[in-house]
Each structure stands twice: as structure tokens, then as C-alpha cells.
Design an enzyme around this catalytic site. Sequence first.
Site, PDB file in Angstrom:
ATOM      1  N   HIS A 171       4.279 -12.204  11.746  1.00  0.00           N
ATOM      2  CA  HIS A 171       4.941 -11.006  11.217  1.00  0.00           C
ATOM      3  C   HIS A 171       4.706  -9.758  12.048  1.00  0.00           C
ATOM      4  CE1 HIS A 171       6.021 -12.721   7.209  1.00  0.00           C
ATOM      5  NE2 HIS A 171       4.992 -13.498   7.474  1.00  0.00           N
ATOM      6  N   LYS A 187       8.591   3.294   2.799  1.00  0.00           N
ATOM      7  CA  LYS A 187       7.890   2.169   3.438  1.00  0.00           C
ATOM      8  C   LYS A 187       6.465   2.636   3.716  1.00  0.00           C
ATOM      9  CE  LYS A 187      11.031   2.379   6.818  1.00  0.00           C
ATOM     10  NZ  LYS A 187      11.469   1.068   7.225  1.00  0.00           N
ATOM     11  N   ARG A 188       5.563   1.726   4.128  1.00  0.00           N
ATOM     12  CA  ARG A 188       4.227   2.166   4.503  1.00  0.00           C
ATOM     13  C   ARG A 188       4.313   3.256   5.568  1.00  0.00           C
ATOM     14  NH1 ARG A 188      -0.238  -0.732   2.172  1.00  0.00           N
ATOM     15  NH2 ARG A 188      -1.500   0.535   3.594  1.00  0.00           N
ATOM     16  N   LYS A 203       6.525   3.515  12.558  1.00  0.00           N
ATOM     17  CA  LYS A 203       7.706   3.642  11.697  1.00  0.00           C
ATOM     18  C   LYS A 203       8.311   5.042  11.802  1.00  0.00           C
ATOM     19  CE  LYS A 203       5.881   0.194   8.399  1.00  0.00           C
ATOM     20  NZ  LYS A 203       6.857  -0.885   8.251  1.00  0.00           N
ATOM     21  N   THR A 208      12.454  -5.229   5.663  1.00  0.00           N
ATOM     22  CA  THR A 208      13.218  -5.847   4.581  1.00  0.00           C
ATOM     23  C   THR A 208      13.798  -4.752   3.679  1.00  0.00           C
ATOM     24  OG1 THR A 208      11.076  -6.151   3.500  1.00  0.00           O
ATOM     25  CG2 THR A 208      12.094  -8.091   4.491  1.00  0.00           C
TER      26      THR A 208
HETATM   27  C1  F58 Z   1       5.575  -6.878   7.737  1.00  0.00           C
HETATM   28  N1  F58 Z   1       4.160  -7.008   7.920  1.00  0.00           N
HETATM   29  C2  F58 Z   1       6.288  -6.406   8.988  1.00  0.00           C
HETATM   30  N2  F58 Z   1       1.997  -6.827   7.186  1.00  0.00           N
HETATM   31  O1  F58 Z   1       5.716  -5.187   9.439  1.00  0.00           O
HETATM   32  C3  F58 Z   1       7.764  -6.202   8.644  1.00  0.00           C
HETATM   33  O2  F58 Z   1       8.482  -5.832   9.789  1.00  0.00           O
HETATM   34  C4  F58 Z   1       8.329  -7.483   8.065  1.00  0.00           C
HETATM   35  O3  F58 Z   1       9.613  -7.266   7.588  1.00  0.00           O
HETATM   36  C5  F58 Z   1       7.461  -7.988   6.926  1.00  0.00           C
HETATM   37  O4  F58 Z   1       6.117  -8.129   7.344  1.00  0.00           O
HETATM   38  C6  F58 Z   1       7.925  -9.334   6.407  1.00  0.00           C
HETATM   39  O5  F58 Z   1       8.073 -10.235   7.457  1.00  0.00           O
HETATM   40  C7  F58 Z   1       3.321  -6.642   6.943  1.00  0.00           C
HETATM   41  O6  F58 Z   1       3.728  -6.192   5.884  1.00  0.00           O
HETATM   42  C8  F58 Z   1       0.992  -6.469   6.368  1.00  0.00           C
HETATM   43  O7  F58 Z   1       1.143  -5.781   5.392  1.00  0.00           O
HETATM   44  C9  F58 Z   1      -0.375  -6.972   6.750  1.00  0.00           C
HETATM   45  C10 F58 Z   1      -1.163  -7.346   5.523  1.00  0.00           C
HETATM   46  C11 F58 Z   1      -2.564  -7.761   5.873  1.00  0.00           C
HETATM   47  C12 F58 Z   1      -3.286  -6.746   6.687  1.00  0.00           C
HETATM   48  C13 F58 Z   1      -2.480  -6.358   7.911  1.00  0.00           C
HETATM   49  C14 F58 Z   1      -1.058  -5.919   7.564  1.00  0.00           C
END
Ligand code: F58
Length: 830
Positions: A372, A563-564, A569, A671
Site C-alpha cells: 500500500h 483525509k489524513r 497529501k 479511495t
Molecule cells: C493507504 N495506506 C494508502 N496506510 O496511503 C492509500 O493511497 C491507499 O488508497 C490505501 O492505503 C488503501 O490501499 C494507509 O492507509 C496506513 O494507514 C498505515 C497503517 C499502519 C501504520 C502505517 C500507515
Amino acid sequence: MPKNSHAAPPQPAEDIRTGMSVESIRRAFLDNLFFVQGRFLQVASSDDEYKALAFTIRDRMLQRWVATIQTYQKTNCRTVAYLSAEYLPGPHLGNNMLSLGITEVAREALAELGLDLDALIAYEEEPGLGNGGLGRLAACFMDSLATLQIPAISYGIRYQFGIFNQHIRDGWQTELTDTWLRFGNPWEVRRPHVAYEVQLGGHTESYLDDNNRYRVRWVPHETFRGVAIDTPILGYGVNTVNALRLWSAEAPESFDFHAFNTGDYFGAVNREIRSETISKVLYPNDEPETGKRLRLLQQHFFVSCSLQDLIRIHQTTKLPLTKLHEKFSIQLNDTHPAIAVAELMRLLIDIHQLDWDEAWGVTSRTFAYTNHTLLPEALEKWPVEMFESLLPRHLQIVYEINARFLDEVRLRFPYDADRVSRMSIIDESGPRWVRMAHLACVGCFAINGVAALHSRLLQETVLKDFHDLWPNKFSNKTNGVTPRRFMMLSNPGLTALLDRTVGRGWARDLDRLRQLEEHADEPAFQEEWRAIKLDRKQALAKLVQERLGIEIDPTSLYDIQAKRIHEYKRQHLNVLHIIALYSRLKRNPGLDITPRTFIFGGKAAPGYHMAKLIIKLIHGVGDIVNRDPDVAGRLKVVFLPNYSVKLAQWVYPAADLSEQISTAGKEASGTGNMKFSMNGALTIGTLDGANVEIRDEVGPENFFLFGLTAEEVERARADGYRPYDVYESDPELKDAIDLLSSGLFARGDRELFRPLVDHLLNHDSYLLLADFASYIECQDRVAEAYRNPTQWTRMSILNAARMSKFSSDRTIGEYCRDIWHASPVPVKLP
Ligand code: F58
């Protein structure tokens, strides 16, 4: 008899726990209120009412759940196991009623008792068991798996405290503990008999077994127990209920009697406290992952419980363990569960006595890995010493996997020692690390990215060596989102219009929305479309007024970035645009601009100072802009605190413009971009993540594109990008940055935002300045376009009409076809 316009008249024999008529629901509600909550209507609290309804709905799900389990057992079907450290399912009540098709019946039943269904839906607190996109994706996938009737079980951790609650004090984010379990959780079913032991620490010993075979025994320092707590996940319009099985940590026996008898009362209790710590709290995605022992422990804990559970289920089929991969396909949601590769090897070899080759044959055919992120800082790695102290046996197994793997690399690429050290699971370039992505690549038969661009970049950059070696393992699976939650549940007005226009059933076959294209230019249809958008904008305005006391104009352009908060971003690029508009108006108060409301939402990781400063900046700019009579009626800035799935359901339907402005090459997919478009927002975005494919689908004329491409970003960096030169050469940019430095947005404090400005002028790692001019020019086109409602509405309709690719049903269909080889198993009610 009560009036009942939505359901068949009650059958006399209708069961109070399963009946679907208004009468049955009303009686079941009162029954649950009385016999479960111990209350009656006159004294019931909101919590009592909510739970009585939740149990009423849950009863109907349990009936389908049992039927599903029976069907799965009878057919011994191939099953998907989804391993994810995070899930963000959102509130359950509304969604479960939607899936059961019982919403209006329940509304009527409650109305007869003088209760308001929407108030009870609003009362529910959501399980915040994830950080953002990755956890929400897992929840959309569960919805699609059940809706497509795919046998599946999702495993994770039942964090007692989920993602922190964000409060804003004086413009700064503060974090408060999430206490989602405070009043109990009516959706879960505890399974005390589904529990496993998980070991930790200690050392290993080798010995010869009765057959004179070399074996290893792990003598752990500590043992914990994981207990299963299940949540039923019902598919939309079907009887399939899959389980979300979350593990909760406990001490192996609740009391250490030896310690107790020797007088060490507190020592005895203490063991339990330490055990519970494992599933106590979700890690927010703070910067450095490394060194967090508890996080590695959490991963091992849920992975070990899940694999032991899968082996137990497999053994009920009477098939040998060498056929585990024929029964299950196990998907690893990022590397957080990647320790599974070593743990399955350990279970098969040490516990179930398979030899190495047999065990590897099973393991390497069972797991598939989804990546991801391309951000190097987000690739998980653990210090070897720490890994060894927690999981000594796993380290041995990782070493052995690595030795055999590197032999294969040397055979394929002799004379390439660099490649061998680059690919090794152990990074030995300095202090030694275990690279979890490498372990996943070696141990999995399939590897995928989450959008076309991301998958290509993965193969060309971070995982290039693995792609050279095993090109056939790689594929792309572009993300998707569930139209049930993000269209039907969030936007009932739109749903009614779509039902009328293309017929019901579009939410399971989003292709049908293409029929909207015929209506895109019809004035009457456009009128309805705009009325629905306006209604959602008014609803959000009301929420903003209630929560923040800020009045916003529903006829202004709602420009939303939710979003975060992260530098890649680029929320601060959005802010620079606000400052530029503000400055234009201050210099030329008569200027005729398109009135806009800028809306932000999102949490910053607690230790990510720059992200927190960006939140402060949004508030600083809002404080000035919202108070300045010179721009009144034309600019407003709002930050919605504590963004969540629940809040998202208010936000997406209300948006005119969706901000998807990450530096090209950084956002794996995104998403939210899909959820906005499905609700008729137009996107302003870069060619990043799934934006590329969204633009392809909706047509370039219906998408506001700006900025450098991923390749141009790389080239700019390679050519020695100098942000200061850009600042000096663009007067509008210089003006905006100077205003930001002036202290205007910090009540005269010129130091507050200096770290932000200094970074932009001297480093600008995410190329805001390089994209600024293009962004501003594009935003001017947006403003112009919004002035033509006919044209804008047409674009909005075409966006929604062309979103079928981004239903998670399509995504799950591809995983089933290409990776899991799983097919639907319909469930009939007895
Ligand atoms: C997200 N990753 C991507 N990671 O940033 C986003 O582009 C994508 O659409 C989404 O995944 C789904 O594929 C993401 O959300 C985290 O939150 C991790 C969680 C654990 C710690 C590090 C960040």
C-alpha cells in the site's frame, strides 16, 4: 392492526427473532428492551433504545450467519482469509439494516413507539480500529466479499482503544483516548472457546525426535492467550454472513495461584495487566516504526491466533495439512501480518511435524501480499536484536528462508553480489534489520499494488529486484469502495433518484449508472440532481453550525479535502491557494470571485509535528478569513474535527470539488477520491494513484488536472530542484508565502509557521512550489466552471455515471479470479 405499507402483513407464525414485518420488529424491539436491557419504554435511555434495536437487527443476522456456517461446512468450500491489523467498518446499525432491506420497516416500527430511527443511527459510536485508507479498504472488501457470496473470514485485533479522538484547542490538535467499548458493543459475539496460546521471548533448543530427526523446540519466556470476538458481516441483499474475527489478549489463566499463594498478590494480578496490553491500543501511524516492540508483538499475536484458527478449521475437513493451500488463500493487507510466513512455517514444522520442503510447499502457495505504499519511511523493518529477543524461533526460520532464497538469486544472477545484498530479507548495510516486505515477497505467490500507476512504480522501483526475479508474481488490483455505504447509506436522496432513473439494483451492478449519461443534459433531471446536492450541502452546513458555530453558505462552492494530514497529501498547497485568493480580494476588494467554502478534515499522527502545524495553519487562516468583512460571503474556511467514517458519510455527498492533490508518485491509490466522485463531486487532482484511472473513466473533460507527472517529479529532483528560485519567479506565490510568513495568520507571531515556510523554500520535498502555478491556474478554471450550473451539473452527473470501475465488487472480483481462485457459494435460509 398497525398500518404497514412496506412489508407483507404479519404471519401469525412469524418468529419474533427472525420476522421481517413491522409488527415483528416492533415486538422484538420491546422484547429486547425488556429482556436484554432490563428496561421499558418510559424509562429507556438512548443507549437502551439503540441496543434494543441493534439486538433486534443482530438476531436476524444471526439466523443468516448460522445458515452460512452450515453451508460452508457442508460444501467444504475454498475460503479467503484476510489478515489485516486494521479495520474501519464504520457504524454498523444503518448498514446492517440496509443489507437486510429492513430500514423502512424498522423506521415504521419505531415510529409506532414514538421513536426516531435516525436518532438511534446517529447515536452509534463507530469502531475506529484503523488509521485511514488501509483499514477502510479492508472494511469495503469485507462488504464486497459477503455481497458477492464469497466464503471469507477476516482476522484482526480487537483494540480496546482505537484511533484517538481529535480535539482542537486553539487551532492545535490534541488527542483523547477512544473509548468505543465503554458501553459495550452489541454487534460482537465473544467466543471464549475459540482461544489460542501465543508465545514470546525465551530461547530455542534442538533435539532428536523418536525417529531420529533433527527438531527445534521453542522454550518461550511468556505465554498469552488470544480469544476470538466475532462480528457478523452481512452482504447486501443476500444471506451470506462472513465473520470478522478479532483477537483479544488475555493472560493464559486469569490468576497466577503460585504467586498468589506465596503472598505476591499484586504480582499475580500484574500478569493479567501485562497480557491485556497487547490488544490494548491501536498504533497511530507515527513516523518511525522501528523499535516498537509492542507493535511487533501485536502483529505476531494476531497472526499466530489466526493461523492456529485456520489450521483448526482445516483439520475439521479431515484433509492433510499439506493441502492447506487448497482450502485457504490468505491475503496479507500490507506487511503488518507478514510475520505469518515464518509463523506458518513454525506451526507446520515444530508443531505439526512437517518437514521443511513440505511446509514451504504449503506456505509459499498460501499467502498473497498487497503493498500500500511507495514511501520508503513506511516500509516496515525490525532491528534483528529486537526481533530475536521476542521471536527467537522465527528469526531462525527467517534465516533459513533467506539462505535458500539467496541461493536462488545467486543461481539466477551470478556475479551480482549487490543484487544479493539488496534483496536479502536481512538488511546488513549497517545495523541489521529484518525487512518485512522482502519476507512477504519471498513467502507469497502473488504481490499486488493498489492502482495501475502504483503497481507499475512498485515494479520499477522498490520491488524492482523481485519483479526481475519473479515477474509472474506481480499484478495490479486497483482499489474500490462499497457503493452500499458510500452511496446508498450516505446519500438516500441520490439513491432514490438513481432507483427511479436506472432501476433498483444498481448498487450491485454499478455499470447500470452508465444509463445516467442519457439524462446528463436534461434540464429536469439536472434540476433534481442539483436539489439533492443542495440538500446535502445544507445538512453539512447545519452540522458545521452546530459543532463549530460557523455559518457557511450552501450555495457557495464546497471545496473539500478530507483525509489524513500528511505533507505528501499537500493540505498546505490547498492553504496556499486560499491565501492567494484572500490576497487577491484584499488587494482588489471589488473582485468578482466564485464564493467558496473550504472544508478540511483529517487527523495528524500525534508525533508528526509538521502535520500538526498544518492543522494549526488551517485554523490560523480560517480565523482571519472568516472574520474579515472584506471577504465575507465569498470565502470561508472550516476544519471539521475528528474525521471518521461516520463524518465522512456527511462529507462526500455534500462536496462540489474533491481535492486529490498529492505529489505525483506518492499516493498509492487513494479511495476518498472514488467516494467523492460517486457522489457527484468533480476532482481537482494530480496524475497520482487511482486519480489517473478515475480521469480515464470519467473523461479528461470532466476532471481538473494539474501538476507534474511522477516522471517529471523524479526528473525535477534529479536536476537539482530549487524551490527558492520558483518562489522568486512567481509573484503570486511569493505574495502568498510572504503573507504566511508575516504573522498575519498567527496573531503577529512570525516564528510559528517558520518551520513550514523554511522547509518549503529550502527543501520542498513534496514539490508544492513546483506545482503551485499549475494548481492556481486549474483552480481558476474550476471557479469559472462552477459559474455555469448546466455545464457543471453535466460534469457531475457524468462523474457518478462512470464510476463502476471503482466499486469494490469489481476489485474483489479480480482478486477472486486472479489470486484467490474463489467462487460464490450462495446461502439459502432454511
Ligand atoms: C493507504 N495506506 C494508502 N496506510 O496511503 C492509500 O493511497 C491507499 O488508497 C490505501 O492505503 C488503501 O490501499 C494507509 O492507509 C496506513 O494507514 C498505515 C497503517 C499502519 C501504520 C502505517 C500507515
